[in-house]
Design an enzyme around this catalytic site. Sequence first.
Site, PDB file in Angstrom:
ATOM      1  CG  HIS A  82      -0.430   1.042   8.091  1.00 34.29           C
ATOM      2  ND1 HIS A  82      -0.355   0.752   9.423  1.00 34.29           N
ATOM      3  CD2 HIS A  82       0.806   0.837   7.590  1.00 34.29           C
ATOM      4  CE1 HIS A  82       0.890   0.404   9.719  1.00 34.29           C
ATOM      5  NE2 HIS A  82       1.603   0.437   8.630  1.00 34.29           N
ATOM      6  NE  ARG A  95      -2.242 -11.451  -0.763  1.00 38.26           N
ATOM      7  CZ  ARG A  95      -1.354 -11.322  -1.740  1.00 38.26           C
ATOM      8  NH1 ARG A  95      -0.412 -10.404  -1.646  1.00 38.26           N
ATOM      9  NH2 ARG A  95      -1.406 -12.095  -2.804  1.00 38.26           N
ATOM     10  CE1 TYR A 149       0.599  -6.107  -0.352  1.00 37.67           C
ATOM     11  CE2 TYR A 149      -0.312  -6.260   1.856  1.00 37.67           C
ATOM     12  CZ  TYR A 149       0.371  -6.834   0.799  1.00 37.67           C
ATOM     13  OH  TYR A 149       0.812  -8.128   0.903  1.00 37.67           O
ATOM     14  CG  ASP A 189       3.786  -6.929  -0.588  1.00 36.34           C
ATOM     15  OD1 ASP A 189       4.242  -5.940  -1.182  1.00 36.34           O
ATOM     16  OD2 ASP A 189       3.215  -7.871  -1.172  1.00 36.34           O
TER      17      ASP A 189
END
Length: 665
Positions: A330, A287, A285, A83
Amino acid sequence: MTKKQLVIVESPAKARTIAKFLGPQFVVKSSYGHIRDLPKKGLSVDIEGGFLPEYRVSEGKKKIVSKLKKDAGSAEKTWLASDEDREGEAIAWHLSQLLGLPKTAANRIVFHEITKPAIEQALKRPRPIDIDLVNAQQARRILDRLVGYQLSPVLWKKVQRGLSAGRVQSVAVRLIVEREREITTFSSTPYYKITAVFSLPDGGELLAEGQSKPATAEAARQLLQQLADDSFAVSEIKKTPASRNPAPPFTTSTLQQAASNRLGFSPKQTMMLAQRLYESGHITYMRTDSLSLSPLAVKQMADHIEKTYGRQYLQTRRYKTKSAGAQEAHEAIRPTDISKTAITGKDSGQNRLYRLIWRRTLASQMAAAQLEKTTLNITGASSRYRFTASGAIVRFDGFLKLDPPKTDAASDVMPPLKQGEKLGVLRIMAAETPERPPSRYTEASLIRQLEAMGIGRPSTYAPTISTIIDRGYVVKRDLPGVPGELLRLRAVPGRPVEQSAETIMVGADKGKLMPTDIANLVNDFLTSHFTNIVDYDFTKELEGEFDQIAKQKKPWQKVLEKFYGPFKQAVDNAENISRAEVAGARELGVDPKSKRPVIARMGRFGPMVQLGRAEDAAKPEFASIPTGQSIETVTLEEALQLLALPRQVGRTADGKIIEANSGRF
């Protein structure tokens, strides 16, 4: 035989999804999470040697490491695709160390969505491991190990064995303890809420709220009698346009809050489901504290909105992340393919969470809802007393077409009245209304508070809440409340004021976080002797220090050194604190029979009440405090009832003694 390229990710599910997007020249393997960490037993940090960690391959991971070494040795190239956050960077670094990969090798690839284009782009833009991100993660891990392994034994000696302390968890417990004490000491001053029901010219009714809140029943009674015989007319009509904008797309914390409020999911459950959605390639993603969306995603959403709802519903937006300490992810959490309105073949929890994310993301790019708010002022001819009624109508639904709020208060349509129009009084009411104490935290509101205070980061909220519940510091409980009566007054023209009472449950609460006695004790001990550990500003500043390490602006060992000196001094000083000093003893009064003191305190086996003192001629008597009562709230009367147990209450038909007692069973 042509050598294949090896891609290593953390989980088997992620490996299976990525493997579908890569050609036969690639093989994708999983490390099954962290493969190396600080061992569970022992401090394993060389403090004198500059806080160097002593990492070990985790139990059960030796075979996996051995297999990965073999695969890497025979591969043409090894790609590290864990990740994109600090934790993922640390996993990649540990892998590179154990597999013997070159330190400067550009074999680290990151992507915030598991889709074919994202994977292909990542392979075109590899980079070396970012050691600053690794050091930020190491600093956090080592600091938390120092706190856990040096402070927990202090708690065992001075409070109770088996306790643990943690940096963020102790602050979360402090918030809950302080809120509970605010509620306990809260003194409610009731007031009387005045409302009226007016008759409309068309035969309808209109509810309006009065301008004042009398403090006593007598004042409310006199006001009602006066107003019931007054005549009322519309004195002012205000119509104002208003708009309501959609909420920004989800970050980790806002997703946890929305899933809790709308779906009833715990933060832990939300993150588990989101992890599965991400690894299956359905969402980006999970988180992240970023609000931004990629231009490609915004374009895809714009096309979908225009095609599905019409151009008038489209309003593209760019959201900026407000948090100064926003980490490296991002994008906000969004679907990887906005045209996929639901997912199939998954459990219902994943489906519901995906729909929540899909609606919120798409709505963020839709037009604002246009409302018209109407406020009516209704004034008495002789009293000049004013009532107000307000409502709104939706002129254009905008994003509400897709994502209506859970409750929509702005939906009451005001009747078409004119200024000066007379209204008949049907009834005027006064309701005794107690002031409400501060609300207990829910999991969602605790996350919101921690985020607002800058304490913790997206990845820490769910495990923090799980930890404080699992370790018995906090319970999630429903309180039934106790019956209470509130006075209700009602007046109609030409008749005396009527009085009635409404029975309500006072203190009832549902699904709220409440501290246990041990939480109160540990919190008081830490705030007295380890101020920095539970200090809100200090904890926030420490998060900022980790951010500075990640940005190459501070050496990680200096941050640990600055923290450790004062912390170690506090640990050493704690040796001089007696157990009696931290037992939380509270003298409740004197037993009228024996004239001995009755004390509530923490004992070896939990909270208890005690009759007498250890130094008295007669031995003290003890009784456990049952669930639902606490050291801080138990009364003398309740304590004496507990100390009276066991007591004989009768006999069965065959002569056996029946006893009343309080205990585990």
